[in-house]
Design an enzyme around this catalytic site. Sequence first.
Site, PDB file in Angstrom:
ATOM      1  CD  GLN A   1      56.319 -45.446  13.691  1.00 49.84           C
ATOM      2  OE1 GLN A   1      56.177 -44.256  13.945  1.00 49.84           O
ATOM      3  NE2 GLN A   1      56.575 -45.881  12.467  1.00 49.84           N
TER       4      GLN A   1
ATOM      5  CB  ALA B   1      53.014 -37.187  16.926  1.00 51.30           C
ATOM      6  CB  ALA B   2      56.376 -41.895  15.971  1.00 55.70           C
TER       7      ALA B   2
ATOM      8  NE  ARG C   1      63.219 -32.920   6.965  1.00 54.98           N
ATOM      9  CZ  ARG C   1      62.108 -33.123   6.268  1.00 54.98           C
ATOM     10  NH1 ARG C   1      61.880 -32.421   5.181  1.00 54.98           N
ATOM     11  NH2 ARG C   1      61.217 -34.006   6.660  1.00 54.98           N
TER      12      ARG C   1
ATOM     13  CG  ASN D   1      50.666 -36.057   0.581  1.00 50.99           C
ATOM     14  OD1 ASN D   1      49.564 -35.817   1.067  1.00 50.99           O
ATOM     15  ND2 ASN D   1      51.470 -37.025   1.029  1.00 50.99           N
TER      16      ASN D   1
ATOM     17  NE  ARG E   1      58.354 -12.245  41.958  1.00 49.04           N
ATOM     18  CZ  ARG E   1      58.988 -12.467  43.102  1.00 49.04           C
ATOM     19  NH1 ARG E   1      59.580 -11.479  43.741  1.00 49.04           N
ATOM     20  NH2 ARG E   1      59.033 -13.671  43.612  1.00 49.04           N
TER      21      ARG E   1
ATOM     22  CE1 TYR F   1      59.530  -8.344  46.417  1.00 44.87           C
ATOM     23  CE2 TYR F   1      60.095  -8.253  48.747  1.00 44.87           C
ATOM     24  CZ  TYR F   1      59.542  -8.923  47.661  1.00 44.87           C
ATOM     25  OH  TYR F   1      58.982 -10.164  47.839  1.00 44.87           O
TER      26      TYR F   1
ATOM     27  CB  THR G   1      54.125 -41.841   7.048  1.00 45.17           C
ATOM     28  OG1 THR G   1      54.573 -42.073   5.694  1.00 45.17           O
ATOM     29  CG2 THR G   1      54.744 -40.542   7.537  1.00 45.17           C
TER      30      THR G   1
HETATM   31  C1  UD1 Z   1      55.349 -36.367   4.466  1.00 43.17           C
HETATM   32  C2  UD1 Z   1      54.826 -37.071   3.205  1.00 43.17           C
HETATM   33  C3  UD1 Z   1      54.874 -36.083   2.032  1.00 43.17           C
HETATM   34  C4  UD1 Z   1      54.069 -34.851   2.375  1.00 43.17           C
HETATM   35  C5  UD1 Z   1      54.558 -34.216   3.697  1.00 43.17           C
HETATM   36  C6  UD1 Z   1      53.600 -33.116   4.099  1.00 43.17           C
HETATM   37  C7  UD1 Z   1      55.441 -39.440   3.428  1.00 43.17           C
HETATM   38  C8  UD1 Z   1      56.375 -40.513   3.014  1.00 43.17           C
HETATM   39  N1  UD1 Z   1      55.635 -38.239   2.896  1.00 43.17           N
HETATM   40  O1  UD1 Z   1      56.711 -36.032   4.219  1.00 43.17           O
HETATM   41  O2  UD1 Z   1      54.318 -36.692   0.874  1.00 43.17           O
HETATM   42  O3  UD1 Z   1      54.178 -33.900   1.302  1.00 43.17           O
HETATM   43  O4  UD1 Z   1      54.554 -35.213   4.741  1.00 43.17           O
HETATM   44  O5  UD1 Z   1      54.035 -32.465   5.278  1.00 43.17           O
HETATM   45  O6  UD1 Z   1      54.531 -39.694   4.206  1.00 43.17           O
HETATM   46  N2  UD1 Z   1      56.175 -39.997  11.480  1.00 43.17           N
HETATM   47  C9  UD1 Z   1      55.890 -41.041  12.341  1.00 43.17           C
HETATM   48  N3  UD1 Z   1      56.586 -42.197  12.212  1.00 43.17           N
HETATM   49  C10 UD1 Z   1      57.560 -42.377  11.277  1.00 43.17           C
HETATM   50  C11 UD1 Z   1      57.844 -41.286  10.409  1.00 43.17           C
HETATM   51  C12 UD1 Z   1      57.130 -40.125  10.529  1.00 43.17           C
HETATM   52  O7  UD1 Z   1      55.026 -40.929  13.196  1.00 43.17           O
HETATM   53  O8  UD1 Z   1      58.143 -43.465  11.242  1.00 43.17           O
HETATM   54  C13 UD1 Z   1      55.426 -38.756  11.623  1.00 43.17           C
HETATM   55  C14 UD1 Z   1      56.316 -37.555  11.887  1.00 43.17           C
HETATM   56  O9  UD1 Z   1      56.473 -37.361  13.294  1.00 43.17           O
HETATM   57  C15 UD1 Z   1      55.564 -36.420  11.244  1.00 43.17           C
HETATM   58  C16 UD1 Z   1      54.737 -37.085  10.158  1.00 43.17           C
HETATM   59  O10 UD1 Z   1      54.760 -38.467  10.431  1.00 43.17           O
HETATM   60  O11 UD1 Z   1      54.712 -35.763  12.151  1.00 43.17           O
HETATM   61  C17 UD1 Z   1      55.308 -36.826   8.775  1.00 43.17           C
HETATM   62  O12 UD1 Z   1      56.661 -37.262   8.738  1.00 43.17           O
HETATM   63  P1  UD1 Z   1      57.788 -36.371   8.084  1.00 43.17           P
HETATM   64  O13 UD1 Z   1      59.073 -37.027   8.296  1.00 43.17           O
HETATM   65  O14 UD1 Z   1      57.629 -34.968   8.495  1.00 43.17           O
HETATM   66  O15 UD1 Z   1      57.393 -36.528   6.551  1.00 43.17           O
HETATM   67  P2  UD1 Z   1      57.707 -35.500   5.389  1.00 43.17           P
HETATM   68  O16 UD1 Z   1      59.066 -35.752   4.892  1.00 43.17           O
HETATM   69  O17 UD1 Z   1      57.340 -34.148   5.790  1.00 43.17           O
HETATM   70 MG    MG Z   2      56.904 -33.210   7.598  1.00 41.74          MG
END
Ligand code: UD1
Ligand code: MG
Length: 498
Positions: free
Chosen positions: A74, A11-12, A17, A171, A335, A368, A80
């Site tokens: 992180q 969740a970092a 987007r 995935n 309220r 009121y 990831t």
């Molecule tokens: C990722 C997967 C993709 C998959 C998709 C599903 C990778 C490279 N790709 O892509 O294969 O189909 O999820 O939803 O893993 N995050 C961190 N630290 C980071 C980067 C990301 O904690 O440095 C967290 C984000 O907050 C997020 C999650 O990892 O909650 C996924 O990252 P995101 O950027 O959404 O990956 P996708 O492009 O969706």
């Molecule tokens: Mg994602």
Amino acid sequence: MPKDLACVILAAGKGTRLKSEIAKVLHSAGGRTLVEHVITACLPLEGEILTVVGHQAESVTAAVAPFKSKTVLQRPQNGTGHAMLIARAAISAKARLAIVLPGDAPLIRTETLIALIEAHRKGEAAATVLTAELDDPTGYGRIVRKKDSSVAAIVEEKSATEAQRKIREVNSGIYCFSLEHLWPALAKVRPENAHHELYLTDAVAELNKTGKRVLAVKAASAREILGCNTRAELAEADRIFRALKAAALMDAGVTIYLPETVLIDPEVEVESDSVIEPGVQLLGKTRIGPHCRIQSGSVLTDSKLEHHVLVRQHSIITGSSLSAGAIVGPFARLREGTELLAGARVGNFVEVKKSTLGEGVKAMHLSYLGDLTVGRESNIGAGTITCNYDGMKKYPTTIGERVFVGSDSALVAPVRIGDRAYIAAGSTVTDDVPADALAIARGCQVNKEGWAAERRRRMAEAAAASAEQKVRDGNNLSKQKSQGPSPKGKRGKRSSRP
Ligand code: UD1
Ligand code: MG
């Protein structure tokens, strides 16, 4: 579930987007933040929970704190795979398995996670990936299967070949890893991709290189893996949560008309034979008993309704408690701290705050009522105002039983009105009123006999005089015209009056 399990929530990320100042996992769908949904799905697994935070770390940490999740920071966020490497130090030594989940995929269900762990154990895999078949796989990593149906690699959209992009199995970003195999594989991953990040997905290919098995389990429904990377995906997740909640309530005997138009938060309870009309919002911890009706456009937050309560259209009710048979609205506002006892009625354009209205009390129009206690069966006339605030402090008003408060009364608090008393309409009540008394607190009326007729007569006289004058002026003007223009020109000096 054995205690050798760690659930790691990634969740970092910033969520570029979404084009938002708020971290992605703190956006809400279905009445909860995305990360709360993911943690809630993990809780029944009874493993340790670890959330990787980075962007807006403090806020995300605060959001997960109530769920006893540890957090690890992180910074910077290099992908990831990098997030998992950072998490490693915080995962307890006894953990053998890790479920890894993205914090932005809120629709995942506990049952699916259990099935994923079972498949992983049974298949003696090094990693097991939760996948789904999508009609439109755009944006997701694609699953490249081997002939024996195990997984050879996960290829991200930007790195995929034309043929790989056609693969519809994607995935989910949710995996079960045997940690003893994950760490050496992850150590070999390099940031060789468009974003120069360490991808967790690349660990799959590395595992294959050393002959480890990677399996895939398909989710029962594709919607379960929906990632909220864009506002459109967020809206879709919200729509699905709301539809699921409405469906669950309908299953439990609640009538909901046009369920796609109502917004019901996850913790809301509604009992059977209650009716929810279109465009209603039931938020927070609202609880509605049986045989209630909530009409269109009403918004109820953290409120409790007993049975047979009617909330008419466009009423806003917050932090209030309504007993059996109470009727509210249309266009009423209750309220924080409002209590309506059995059969009490609050009508249109009435605002009530921190007040208790006793059984059968009526306050039907344009009032009121703040810091007020009213005994049973009293009537609060149209336009009654409790003047409860002197600019610095709030003061209480107490009205006894069966009191009649006349319309347009101002009750200047602190003030007490005794049982069965009457307040004359238009009174400004500053002193206590004893039981059974009539209080009149307004300017005395004076009737001037014949005044209106006399006024009309004088006005008629004045109008007649003015009409006569106009006729005289007209005659003078026509005389002058018939005598021709004056020697000094047509518009010469005005003749003086005769
Ligand atoms: C990722 C997967 C993709 C998959 C998709 C599903 C990778 C490279 N790709 O892509 O294969 O189909 O999820 O939803 O893993 N995050 C961190 N630290 C980071 C980067 C990301 O904690 O440095 C967290 C984000 O907050 C997020 C999650 O990892 O909650 C996924 O990252 P995101 O950027 O959404 O990956 P996708 O492009 O969706
Ligand atoms: Mg994602």
